[in-house]
Design an enzyme around this catalytic site. Structure first.
Site, mmCIF file in Angstrom:
data_model
loop_
_atom_site.group_PDB
_atom_site.id
_atom_site.type_symbol
_atom_site.label_atom_id
_atom_site.label_comp_id
_atom_site.label_asym_id
_atom_site.label_seq_id
_atom_site.Cartn_x
_atom_site.Cartn_y
_atom_site.Cartn_z
ATOM 1 N N ASN A 191 0.851 -1.193 0.000
ATOM 2 C CA ASN A 191 0.000 0.000 0.000
ATOM 3 C C ASN A 191 0.894 1.254 0.000
ATOM 4 O OD1 ASN A 191 -1.516 2.212 0.994
ATOM 5 N ND2 ASN A 191 -3.093 0.821 1.676
ATOM 6 N N HIS A 198 1.151 5.638 2.203
ATOM 7 C CA HIS A 198 1.980 6.259 3.249
ATOM 8 C C HIS A 198 3.170 7.023 2.667
ATOM 9 C CE1 HIS A 198 -0.516 3.975 6.004
ATOM 10 N NE2 HIS A 198 -0.388 2.982 5.144
ATOM 11 N N HIS A 215 -5.092 4.126 -2.187
ATOM 12 C CA HIS A 215 -6.428 4.577 -1.749
ATOM 13 C C HIS A 215 -6.607 6.034 -2.166
ATOM 14 C CE1 HIS A 215 -9.372 5.008 1.938
ATOM 15 N NE2 HIS A 215 -9.893 5.457 0.803
ATOM 16 N N ARG A 253 -8.562 8.884 -1.695
ATOM 17 C CA ARG A 253 -9.607 9.348 -0.762
ATOM 18 C C ARG A 253 -10.357 10.532 -1.355
ATOM 19 N NH1 ARG A 253 -8.760 7.354 4.865
ATOM 20 N NH2 ARG A 253 -10.519 8.694 5.314
ATOM 21 N N ARG A 271 -6.187 13.404 0.495
ATOM 22 C CA ARG A 271 -5.187 13.799 1.495
ATOM 23 C C ARG A 271 -3.810 13.170 1.264
ATOM 24 N NH1 ARG A 271 -7.004 10.481 6.801
ATOM 25 N NH2 ARG A 271 -8.925 11.635 6.483
ATOM 26 N N GLU A 321 -8.245 1.335 -3.842
ATOM 27 C CA GLU A 321 -9.149 1.436 -2.686
ATOM 28 C C GLU A 321 -9.932 2.723 -2.805
ATOM 29 O OE1 GLU A 321 -7.747 1.491 1.339
ATOM 30 O OE2 GLU A 321 -6.445 -0.187 0.874
ATOM 31 N N THR A 331 -8.307 4.187 7.566
ATOM 32 C CA THR A 331 -9.600 3.516 7.517
ATOM 33 C C THR A 331 -9.829 2.815 8.857
ATOM 34 O OG1 THR A 331 -9.000 3.043 5.237
ATOM 35 C CG2 THR A 331 -11.012 2.033 6.061
ATOM 36 N N GLU A 383 -11.931 -8.359 1.792
ATOM 37 C CA GLU A 383 -10.672 -8.139 2.505
ATOM 38 C C GLU A 383 -11.026 -8.088 3.990
ATOM 39 O OE1 GLU A 383 -8.018 -4.994 1.207
ATOM 40 O OE2 GLU A 383 -7.167 -4.842 3.227
ATOM 41 N N HIS A 423 -4.550 -4.478 7.284
ATOM 42 C CA HIS A 423 -4.658 -3.370 8.226
ATOM 43 C C HIS A 423 -3.928 -3.715 9.526
ATOM 44 C CE1 HIS A 423 -6.029 0.345 9.959
ATOM 45 N NE2 HIS A 423 -6.535 0.659 8.780
HETATM 46 N N1 PXP Z 1 -6.302 -2.486 3.718
HETATM 47 C C1 PXP Z 1 -7.109 -1.392 3.757
HETATM 48 C C2 PXP Z 1 -8.486 -1.529 3.230
HETATM 49 C C3 PXP Z 1 -6.641 -0.159 4.253
HETATM 50 O O1 PXP Z 1 -7.462 0.911 4.265
HETATM 51 C C4 PXP Z 1 -5.315 -0.068 4.713
HETATM 52 C C5 PXP Z 1 -4.813 1.237 5.246
HETATM 53 O O2 PXP Z 1 -4.376 2.080 4.269
HETATM 54 C C6 PXP Z 1 -4.505 -1.217 4.637
HETATM 55 C C7 PXP Z 1 -5.034 -2.418 4.162
HETATM 56 C C8 PXP Z 1 -3.067 -1.203 5.079
HETATM 57 O O3 PXP Z 1 -3.007 -0.967 6.445
HETATM 58 P P1 PXP Z 1 -1.618 -0.626 7.118
HETATM 59 O O4 PXP Z 1 -1.151 0.671 6.564
HETATM 60 O O5 PXP Z 1 -1.944 -0.576 8.573
HETATM 61 O O6 PXP Z 1 -0.677 -1.742 6.762
#
Ligand code: PXP
Length: 237
Positions: free
Chosen positions: A7, A10, A43, A45, A49, A70, A101, A151, A191
């Site tokens: 993902n 970040h 994602h 949004r 952001r 996402e 999320t 998921e 997550h």
């Molecule tokens: N899956 C979903 C649906 C999410 O919203 C996120 C957060 O961006 C993640 C996975 C990944 O989570 P993390 O950043 O805590 O690894």
């Protein structure tokens, strides 16, 4: 064997902190794929952001594994997804003030609203996954309204104190992965997974892909400091 969806949100969060061009989540995606990531997740949004429209357009052109977009289930996002044509869309709940999320999507409670969006996406040959709590009612509702994937939210497991609550949450994930598979759904999870808690989840049967962001970027930021400082010292001196 479970696969990794990296993902890149970040990375975009760090970029947005300065409003400049670096670090670029598109560059991060290339490096992650070279390192073996099986997919890239971003994602977009509603408040933009972190990930920007430009990012998902470039990711679509450059990702060579598979792109998982996402997004919240809104008319604007469905239109963007149809035009972008990612391999998969994961529908997530979005709250304005949240840091990330927070919970799973209330599929059962929002069936009527979600079903047409899923139909549109599937008619455009986009796989649709629902980010849900590991809850049988949400799994059944996801199946009913035509999702191909779920998921399972691992945040409850990740946040549980180690010991009994953690073991119970892991057992719930195991049972719900089995139940979803039995209904014909493909199962992803994510997550809050990190270098300490991921192995137990990766070992669960029927879980195909783990979506992980924060822990990887956190480790990268520390593991990369030595090289980054050496490079800067070398330039300065
Ligand atoms: N899956 C979903 C649906 C999410 O919203 C996120 C957060 O961006 C993640 C996975 C990944 O989570 P993390 O950043 O805590 O690894």
């Amino acid at each position: 064997m479970a696969t990794l969806g990296f993902n890149v949100d970040h990375i975009a969060t760090i970029r947005q902190a300065r409003g400049g061009r670096e670090p670029d989540p598109v560059h991060a995606a290339v490096i992650a794929e070279l390192a073996g990531a099986h997919g890239i997740t971003a994602h977009l949004r509603e408040d933009r952001r972190h990930i920007q429209d430009r990012d998902v357009l470039l990711l679509k052109q450059t990702v060579t594994t598979r792109l998982n977009l996402e997004m919240a289930c809104t008319a604007e996002m469905v239109k963007i997804a149809v035009e972008l044509f990612p391999a998969m869309v994961t529908l997530v709940p979005e709250k304005r003030g949240e840091k990330t999320t927070e919970g799973g999507l209330a599929v059962r409670e929002r069936e009527k609203e979600l079903a047409p969006a899923i139909e549109t996406l599937r008619n455009h040959n986009i796989l649709v996954s629902m980010f849900i709590a590991p809850d049988y009612n949400q799994i059944k509702a996801s199946k009913r309204i035509g999702a191909s994937h779920v998921e399972l939210h691992t945040g409850y497991y990740a946040n549980a104190a180690s010991g009994t609550p953690c073991a119970e949450m892991l057992e719930t994930l195991r049972e719900m992965a089995f139940a979803a598979n039995k209904l014909g759904l493909c199962v992803n999870a994510g997550h809050g997974l990190n270098y300490q808690n991921v192995t137990a989840v990766a070992k669960l049967e029927f879980i195909e892909e783990l979506n992980i962001g924060h822990a990887i970027v956190a480790r990268a930021s520390l593991a990369g400091i030595e090289t980054a400082v050496r490079d800067m010292v070398s330039l300065i001196s």
